[in-house]
Enzyme design. Structure first.
Site, PDB file in Angstrom:
ATOM      1  N   CYS A 205     -12.019 -29.278   6.751  1.00  0.00           N
ATOM      2  CA  CYS A 205     -11.062 -28.177   6.816  1.00  0.00           C
ATOM      3  C   CYS A 205     -10.054 -28.883   6.445  1.00  0.00           C
ATOM      4  O   CYS A 205     -10.032 -30.537   7.150  1.00  0.00           O
ATOM      5  CB  CYS A 205     -11.860 -27.475   8.028  1.00  0.00           C
ATOM      6  SG  CYS A 205     -10.043 -26.379   7.189  1.00  0.00           S
TER       7      CYS A 205
ATOM      8  N   CYS B 265      -6.283 -28.025   7.248  1.00  0.00           N
ATOM      9  CA  CYS B 265      -6.227 -27.334   7.674  1.00  0.00           C
ATOM     10  C   CYS B 265      -5.197 -27.891   8.962  1.00  0.00           C
ATOM     11  O   CYS B 265      -6.045 -28.923   9.614  1.00  0.00           O
ATOM     12  CB  CYS B 265      -5.794 -26.134   8.069  1.00  0.00           C
ATOM     13  SG  CYS B 265      -6.851 -26.100   9.261  1.00  0.00           S
TER      14      CYS B 265
ATOM     15  N   ASP C   8      -7.449  -7.452   0.476  1.00  0.00           N
ATOM     16  CA  ASP C   8      -6.685  -7.871   1.752  1.00  0.00           C
ATOM     17  C   ASP C   8      -7.541  -7.305   3.089  1.00  0.00           C
ATOM     18  O   ASP C   8      -8.476  -6.469   3.065  1.00  0.00           O
ATOM     19  CB  ASP C   8      -5.334  -6.409   1.002  1.00  0.00           C
ATOM     20  CG  ASP C   8      -5.765  -5.204   1.909  1.00  0.00           C
ATOM     21  OD1 ASP C   8      -5.486  -5.192   2.903  1.00  0.00           O
ATOM     22  OD2 ASP C   8      -6.340  -4.639   1.365  1.00  0.00           O
TER      23      ASP C   8
ATOM     24  N   HIS D  38      -5.233 -21.636  10.651  1.00  0.00           N
ATOM     25  CA  HIS D  38      -6.987 -21.764  10.358  1.00  0.00           C
ATOM     26  C   HIS D  38      -7.619 -20.580   9.471  1.00  0.00           C
ATOM     27  O   HIS D  38      -8.040 -21.012   8.319  1.00  0.00           O
ATOM     28  CB  HIS D  38      -7.566 -22.825  11.046  1.00  0.00           C
ATOM     29  CG  HIS D  38      -9.098 -22.371  10.580  1.00  0.00           C
ATOM     30  ND1 HIS D  38      -9.895 -24.040  10.523  1.00  0.00           N
ATOM     31  CD2 HIS D  38     -10.363 -21.710  11.263  1.00  0.00           C
ATOM     32  CE1 HIS D  38     -10.879 -24.042  10.431  1.00  0.00           C
ATOM     33  NE2 HIS D  38     -11.483 -22.484  10.519  1.00  0.00           N
TER      34      HIS D  38
ATOM     35  N   ASP E 133       0.452  -1.302  -0.181  1.00  0.00           N
ATOM     36  CA  ASP E 133       0.066   0.206  -0.240  1.00  0.00           C
ATOM     37  C   ASP E 133       0.758   1.008  -0.224  1.00  0.00           C
ATOM     38  O   ASP E 133       2.269   0.671   0.191  1.00  0.00           O
ATOM     39  CB  ASP E 133      -1.055   0.130   0.929  1.00  0.00           C
ATOM     40  CG  ASP E 133      -0.193  -0.421   2.461  1.00  0.00           C
ATOM     41  OD1 ASP E 133       1.045   0.213   2.368  1.00  0.00           O
ATOM     42  OD2 ASP E 133      -0.986  -0.211   3.997  1.00  0.00           O
ATOM     43  N   SER E 134       0.228   2.266  -0.024  1.00  0.00           N
ATOM     44  CA  SER E 134       0.775   3.860  -0.100  1.00  0.00           C
ATOM     45  C   SER E 134       1.183   4.564   1.079  1.00  0.00           C
ATOM     46  O   SER E 134       2.252   5.388   0.439  1.00  0.00           O
ATOM     47  CB  SER E 134       0.524   5.009  -1.414  1.00  0.00           C
ATOM     48  OG  SER E 134      -1.182   4.983  -0.687  1.00  0.00           O
ATOM     49  N   GLY E 135       0.622   3.976   1.909  1.00  0.00           N
ATOM     50  CA  GLY E 135       1.045   4.545   3.640  1.00  0.00           C
ATOM     51  C   GLY E 135      -0.047   5.770   3.744  1.00  0.00           C
ATOM     52  O   GLY E 135       0.008   6.214   5.237  1.00  0.00           O
ATOM     53  N   GLY E 136      -1.078   6.201   2.706  1.00  0.00           N
ATOM     54  CA  GLY E 136      -1.552   7.535   2.502  1.00  0.00           C
ATOM     55  C   GLY E 136      -2.458   6.178   3.879  1.00  0.00           C
ATOM     56  O   GLY E 136      -2.823   7.763   5.036  1.00  0.00           O
TER      57      GLY E 136
END
Length: 376
Positions: free
Chosen positions: A305, A307, A267, A336, A93-96
């Site tokens: 699952c 995992c 994200d 998980h 990301d840009s940090g903004g």
């Protein structure tokens, strides 16, 4: 010759898109979820373990890395991939967003943002040019342009001024990024909940031309209904032949609803942060492993699952190590949650490819509504 960044659409079901992003460091299957490695680590996870969950790409945070250990140090040590032992693509990301969150510790001007470090109080400056410089030092595969993201709700005048500033910063980011073969620069659409401002932002970004486009300024307090309201039109304002990224989102239901509306990339810190606090995502909703009902339960979190937490440990054991404050709890529950998120993305990719996304969504919502299995 360096392979260039590219995006291929492989299928579509309604507005939901199946695709593939090609980078010199590997392929990213879309829709994609990016685990967040804020300080060059996904908390409680080895990079090899993150890859085993099914992640094709992860996110690094410019703000945190510029302060510690510094982008210059990471560059001297061979770049972020070598530094953290991750050989797959990285988006930074840009940090903004982080800088704008430092209420009382920052000053915003046309040039950029002056702020004080939350670590030691030292003074720093982030601008479009400096953000591009940092992300190049990190050798990010996907670079985000520098923008401002106001919290919602906010007056229309404030949203308008912020969007227009972000578009000027987008143009400066594009110029500072230049031509960097094999790497991509994404623009960020702003405009809050205002459709006309979103349209103006998209028009400005299309004129500048980016390798991908993010829908920014959401998941900042507006709620899911309002967010989906924006996503009903915002992705369609962006180029169809480029990936679309919804920043900072979200819960499993948010991902399904956003993919339905044409988003390709996500994200969020939620699966890893929740794992550390005993919140576990399953096909039947959220399980609070700290609750006493799990203390004598020999069953796995989710019988389907694969995992490590579900293959090898009972709810009773996971409850015990969480209540005892053992580090293993964070490791297993984070693994998980990330595995669940990647399985959710794979399920959506399969459904789009089969032309059955509506059926997938209906089954997902029905299972989530059932709630957790009954206690023993």
């Amino acid at each position: 010759m360096t392979q260039r960044f590219s995006f291929t659409r492989l299928g579509q079901d309604g507005a939901a898109r199946l695709g593939r992003i090609n980078t010199p460091r590997g392929e990213i299957r879309t829709p994609a979820f990016m685990p967040v490695g804020t300080a060059a680590t996904v908390k409680a996870m080895r990079p090899e373990s993150v890859r085993e969950t099914g992640a094709d790409i992860l996110l690094g945070n410019t703000y945190h890395l510029m302060l510690r250990p510094t982008a210059e140090r990471i560059a001297r040590l061979g770049g972020l991939h070598r530094f953290m032992n991750w050989d797959r693509p990285i988006l930074t990301d840009s940090g903004g967003f982080q800088v704008m969150s430092l209420t009382g510790l920052r000053k915003l001007t046309e040039q950029g943002v002056t702020f004080k470090s939350h670590i030691d109080g030292s003074k720093h400056m982030l601008s479009p040019e400096r953000s591009m410089e940092i992300q190049k030092l990190l050798r990010s595969d996907i670079v985000m342009c520098f923008d401002e993201c106001p919290a919602l709700p906010a007056p229309r005048e404030r949203i308008t001024e912020s969007m227009e500033l972000s578009m000027r910063w987008a143009a400066r980011s594009r110029e500072a990024f230049g031509d960097w073969p094999g790497h991509a620069l994404f623009g960020i659409q702003q405009g809050g909940l205002e459709e006309d401002l979103r349209g103006k932002s998209a028009e400005a970004l299309r004129a500048i031309e980016f390798d991908g486009y993010a829908v920014g300024g959401l998941a900042v307090g507006e709620g899911q209904e309002a967010m989906f309201g924006v996503l009903d039109y915002a992705p369609g304002m962006l180029p169809e032949d480029k990936p679309r990224y919804l920043m900072g989102v979200g819960k499993p239901g948010d991902l399904v609803g956003a993919v339905k509306r044409g988003i390709d990339m996500f994200d969020c810190v939620l699966p890893s942060r929740s794992g550390r606090t005993g919140q576990v995502f399953t096909r039947r909703g959220v399980v609070n492993i700290k609750n006493a009902r799990h203390a004598d339960d020999p069953r796995p979190l989710d019988e389907d699952c694969t995992c490590p937490a579900c293959r090898s440990y009972s709810r009773a054991y996971l409850h015990h190590v969480f209540r005892a404050g053992e580090i293993l709890s964070s490791m297993l529950l984070t693994w998980h949650n990330l595995h669940y998120y990647q399985e959710l993305m794979q399920g959506m990719r399969d459904a789009i490819g089969a032309g059955d996304f509506a059926g997938f969504e209906a089954r997902f919502l029905a299972q989530q509504a059932e709630g957790d299995i009954a206690p023993v």
